[in-house]
Design an enzyme around this catalytic site. Structure first.
Site, PDB file in Angstrom:
ATOM      1  CG  ASN A  39      -0.410   0.168   2.689  1.00 40.83           C
ATOM      2  OD1 ASN A  39       0.735   0.462   2.763  1.00 40.83           O
ATOM      3  ND2 ASN A  39      -0.990  -0.647   3.529  1.00 40.83           N
ATOM      4  NE  ARG A  40      -1.314   7.349  -0.826  1.00 44.06           N
ATOM      5  CZ  ARG A  40      -1.460   8.103  -1.703  1.00 44.06           C
ATOM      6  NH1 ARG A  40      -0.540   8.967  -2.419  1.00 44.06           N
ATOM      7  NH2 ARG A  40      -2.794   8.116  -1.967  1.00 44.06           N
ATOM      8  NE  ARG A  41       1.292   1.976   7.239  1.00 44.67           N
ATOM      9  CZ  ARG A  41       1.920   1.005   7.483  1.00 44.67           C
ATOM     10  NH1 ARG A  41       3.093   1.137   7.756  1.00 44.67           N
ATOM     11  NH2 ARG A  41       1.368  -0.211   7.485  1.00 44.67           N
ATOM     12  CD  GLU A  42       1.954  -2.546   3.438  1.00 44.97           C
ATOM     13  OE1 GLU A  42       1.375  -3.273   4.221  1.00 44.97           O
ATOM     14  OE2 GLU A  42       1.724  -2.682   2.247  1.00 44.97           O
ATOM     15  CG  ASP A  93      -5.596  -9.926   4.222  1.00 45.06           C
ATOM     16  OD1 ASP A  93      -4.349  -9.672   3.879  1.00 45.06           O
ATOM     17  OD2 ASP A  93      -6.348  -9.801   5.210  1.00 45.06           O
TER      18      ASP A  93
END
Length: 485
Positions: free
Chosen positions: A205-208, A274
């Site tokens: 995701n964006r943060r990861e 998921d």
């Protein structure tokens, strides 16, 4: 719907795709209730718990999503030897995944996440977990399971940073899968993504993604820079960055493909990642190209975030949403067979959605009908309308009825925004249909006494409600017919 007419439909034939998932499995608990007061003991909310649920979380939720989409799925993981582990094993067995490749470490604690909900909002989450790496012996047992695995169509690594997906295991698992010619889908965690090198598709995701590249993804330019950087440095076939309300961005050798968000309403983002990785893997395993598979995953994510908790998205739901297109679901996609409506009802119920059922002939649709249906729709989350088939109407109303065919009546009902699904029944009463759907609310229009409504006893026996909506005076099909003649 006809899969051959829509390239986004999961359209395999003969057998279901076979998916193997490696990762951190956990036990998800949900406590659901209402909050109307502050504790006198401390400045905190008091939640009156009315319902408790348990389900598989983490990599287990990925397995659940694969199964809901019609695939065969199994799990390779490590848990503890505690009470939570026993519940995880029971849930795996119940859903059909099995626990043959889930091993216990005696000194390990099984991860549990408990979420408390009030008024459809998450109030607090309680985590019980360890994040220490599994032992080398456990790594070897998991690798042995991979080597012994039967025929597969795709492999998923679901890393929740709880210690199962060690660097050694991850690298060896990716090499094993690529040597077998399997596509590898990795849902990553942590700041160092090097252990995922060589994967087919990475889905941060964006943060990861920002943590991995070391700078914020605040605009289109930084997102594109990060996606290209991750794909090139990790030698990925594709990198899919999920961006929440901004949709997704797929990075491939051909360039970047942006997908706008398909979420119409957002209740809870729990488990959205998921759903994305499961839908992506199942679609690719079914023979869909990656770009189309990302479109399917994007649609599935939009469906998931409209549900409470770590809910799954079913194949029927996805097919209906694919049919909806950008301009709304066509009426034909809302008309279901009895078998289809049974599966849809079961999936909705498992996701905690309130089912409302009403029925009738609806021979000439009029204002009384539409007000009844609008009222019924407001009593829950999913409105299912049982429609008397032509033979049933004739038996009830006489040889001159119906005035419109069952097909026309079904399409007119399905065209109404208040109606989610329409299902025909041939019997004189909808009793068998009510038993199959098991609605939470049974609605009837007119002057019926609640106890005289067909199916009332079945609904009440399950703890449901029976509601009567008065019809507008003078609005009836019979009255319209009399005026016309």
């Amino acid at each position: 719907m006809d899969a051959t007419r829509n390239p986004l439909v999961l359209n395999w034939t003969g057998r279901a795709p076979r998916i193997l998932v490696l990762g951190d499995v956990m036990l998800d608990r949900a406590l659901i209730g209402s909050c109307e007061r502050i504790s006198p003991e401390a400045p905190v909310q008091v939640v009156d718990v009315r319902e408790s649920r348990r389900q598989l979380g983490g990599a287990g939720n990925v397995v659940r999503n694969c199964l809901a989409l019609g695939a065969e799925a199994s799990l390779v993981s490590v848990i503890g030897a505690d009470a939570a582990a026993a519940e995880v094993r029971a849930l795996l067995t119940d859903c059909g995944a099995g626990d043959q490749a889930v091993f216990a470490e005696a000194d390990r604690q099984t991860t549990e996440k408990t979420r408390v909900f009030a008024a459809h909002q998450q109030v607090v989450r309680l985590d019980t977990e360890v994040r220490t790496a599994i032992t080398r012996e456990s790594e070897d047992r998991l690798l042995d399971c991979l080597q012994a695995a039967g025929p597969l169509d795709a492999f998923i690594i679901s890393d929740y940073a709880k210690g199962v997906v060690t660097e050694r295991l991850c690298r060896a698992a990716i090499a094993w899968a690529r040597n077998r010619g399997l596509p590898v889908f990795c849902d990553p965690k942590g700041r160092d993504f090097t252990k995922y090198s060589g994967a087919s598709v990475l889905t941060p995701n964006r943060r990861e993604a920002a943590d991995a590249v070391g700078y914020p993804l605040s605009d289109a330019a930084s997102i594109e820079r990060a996606g290209r950087q991750l794909r090139e440095t990790l030698k990925l076939d594709h990198c899919l960055i999920t961006l929440g309300e901004d949709g997704m961005a797929l990075f491939s050798a051909e360039g970047v493909h942006r997908l706008p968000s398909r979420a119409r309403e957002v209740f809870d983002i729990t488990g959205a990642g998921d759903t994305v990785v499961a839908a992506l893997a199942v679609a690719c395993a079914a023979g869909t190209d990656v770009r189309r598979a990302c479109e399917i995953a994007n649609i599935a994510a939009g469906l998931k975030v409209a549900k409470l908790g770590a809910a799954t998205v079913s194949r029927d739901e996805l097919a209906a949403e694919l049919a909806r297109g950008p301009h709304g679901m066509p009426p034909s996609a809302k008309i279901k067979t009895r078998d289809e409506i049974g599966r849809i009802a079961a999936a909705a119920r498992a996701d905690g959605r309130k089912l409302v059922f009403t029925n009738g002939c609806f021979d000439i649709l009029h204002r009384g009908h539409t007000e009844l249906l609008q009222a019924a729709a407001g009593m829950g989350d999913v409105l299912i309308v049982g429609l008397n088939a032509d033979r049933s109407v004739t038996g009830l109303k006489g040889p001159d009825r119906p005035l419109q065919s069952e097909d026309d009546r079904a399409h007119l009902l399905a065209a109404l925004a208040a109606v989610d699904y329409v299902v025909l029944f041939d019997e004189e009463t909808p009793l068998e249909l009510i038993a199959a759907i098991a609605p939470d609310v049974l609605v009837k229009g007119g002057d019926y006494a609640p106890d005289a409504i067909v199916g009332a006893d079945l609904v009440r026996a399950r703890g449901g409600q029976v509601r009567v909506v008065p019809l507008l005076a003078g609005r009836s099909t019979s009255a319209i017919v009399r005026r016309l003649t």
